[in-house]
Motif scaffolding. Structure first.
Motif, short mmCIF file in Angstrom:
data_model
loop_
_atom_site.label_atom_id
_atom_site.label_comp_id
_atom_site.label_asym_id
_atom_site.label_seq_id
_atom_site.Cartn_x
_atom_site.Cartn_y
_atom_site.Cartn_z
N ALA A 64 37.28 -25.57 5.69
CA ALA A 64 35.88 -25.34 6.05
C ALA A 64 35.54 -23.85 5.99
O ALA A 64 34.47 -23.47 5.50
N LEU A 65 36.46 -23.00 6.47
CA LEU A 65 36.24 -21.56 6.38
C LEU A 65 36.15 -21.11 4.93
O LEU A 65 35.32 -20.26 4.59
N GLN A 66 37.00 -21.66 4.07
CA GLN A 66 36.98 -21.29 2.66
C GLN A 66 35.66 -21.68 2.01
O GLN A 66 35.07 -20.89 1.27
N VAL A 67 35.19 -22.88 2.29
CA VAL A 67 33.91 -23.34 1.74
C VAL A 67 32.78 -22.44 2.22
O VAL A 67 31.92 -22.02 1.44
N GLU A 68 32.78 -22.13 3.50
CA GLU A 68 31.74 -21.27 4.07
C GLU A 68 31.77 -19.87 3.44
O GLU A 68 30.72 -19.31 3.10
N ALA A 69 32.95 -19.32 3.26
CA ALA A 69 33.08 -17.99 2.65
C ALA A 69 32.59 -18.00 1.20
O ALA A 69 31.89 -17.07 0.77
N ARG A 70 32.93 -19.05 0.46
CA ARG A 70 32.48 -19.14 -0.93
C ARG A 70 30.97 -19.25 -1.01
O ARG A 70 30.33 -18.62 -1.87
N GLU A 71 30.38 -20.06 -0.14
CA GLU A 71 28.93 -20.22 -0.14
C GLU A 71 28.23 -18.91 0.20
O GLU A 71 27.22 -18.55 -0.41
N ALA A 72 28.75 -18.17 1.16
CA ALA A 72 28.18 -16.87 1.52
C ALA A 72 28.31 -15.90 0.34
O ALA A 72 27.37 -15.15 0.04
N GLY A 73 29.44 -15.93 -0.34
CA GLY A 73 29.63 -15.07 -1.51
C GLY A 73 28.67 -15.42 -2.64
O GLY A 73 28.09 -14.53 -3.28
N LYS A 74 28.48 -16.71 -2.88
CA LYS A 74 27.54 -17.15 -3.92
C LYS A 74 26.12 -16.71 -3.59
O LYS A 74 25.37 -16.29 -4.48
N ALA A 75 25.73 -16.82 -2.32
CA ALA A 75 24.39 -16.41 -1.90
C ALA A 75 24.20 -14.91 -2.10
O ALA A 75 23.14 -14.47 -2.58
N LEU A 76 25.20 -14.14 -1.74
CA LEU A 76 25.14 -12.68 -1.93
C LEU A 76 24.97 -12.33 -3.41
O LEU A 76 24.13 -11.51 -3.78
N LEU A 77 25.75 -12.98 -4.26
CA LEU A 77 25.66 -12.72 -5.69
C LEU A 77 24.32 -13.17 -6.27
O LEU A 77 23.76 -12.49 -7.14
N ALA A 78 23.80 -14.29 -5.80
CA ALA A 78 22.51 -14.78 -6.29
C ALA A 78 21.39 -13.79 -5.96
O ALA A 78 20.51 -13.52 -6.79
N LYS A 79 21.43 -13.23 -4.78
CA LYS A 79 20.42 -12.25 -4.37
C LYS A 79 20.52 -10.99 -5.24
O LYS A 79 19.51 -10.46 -5.71
#
Length: 150
Positions: A64-79
């Motif tokens: 769950a932590l890994q999924v959350e970290a990946r999603e946060a990273g994807k959001a940062l890159l999208a911005k």
């Protein structure tokens, strides 16, 4: 000196905005390819767990932590990607996993980066003395010039 490929190391800190602005400017000035990268921790099976893994709960928590970290990273890159596109650039985004300095150094080498732009984001004095900052480690290990942005 002219650079053909520039890597912007983004971490979501307040310095990341200045890193992105500087990388965008350098990419425009040099007519260079721009890579946007962020590194997320790897919460694999080797990650320390402070509680007994009863019924696989710790494993599920790490996933769950890994999924959350990946999603946060994807959001940062999208911005960052949107900001770059608004500036007329079409960068590639790279979601890296692992310890940030090591992941950025591997990425720079694999993509033959000619300039790495990173923030000077400071750690607490004690932590920096014990572990060193990411920007310091990158500057020591990466095979290309590093531009550290304050």
């Amino acid at each position: 000196m002219s650079y053909r490929r520039i890597l912007a190391a983004l971490d979501g800190s307040r310095h990341a905005e200045a890193v992105l602005a500087t990388a965008l400017e350098q990419a425009r000035l040099n007519e260079a390819e721009l890579l946007l990268a962020t590194a997320v921790p790897h919460y694999g099976d080797g990650a320390p767990v402070l509680v007994a893994d009863i019924g696989g709960q710790a494993h599920r928590a790490r996933e769950a932590l890994q999924v959350e970290a990946r999603e946060a990273g994807k959001a940062l890159l999208a911005k960052a990607q949107a900001r770059a596109k608004n500036a007329g650039l079409a960068p590639r985004s790279l979601l890296l996993e692992g310890e940030a300095a090591d992941a950025l150094c591997r990425c720079a080498a694999e993509h033959e980066v000619e300039l790495l732009v990173i923030g000077s984001r400071g750690l607490s004095t004690v932590k920096e003395l014990l572990l060193g900052s990411v920007s310091h480690k990158v500057a020591q290990l990466v095979p290309c010039p590093v531009l550290i942005v304050k």
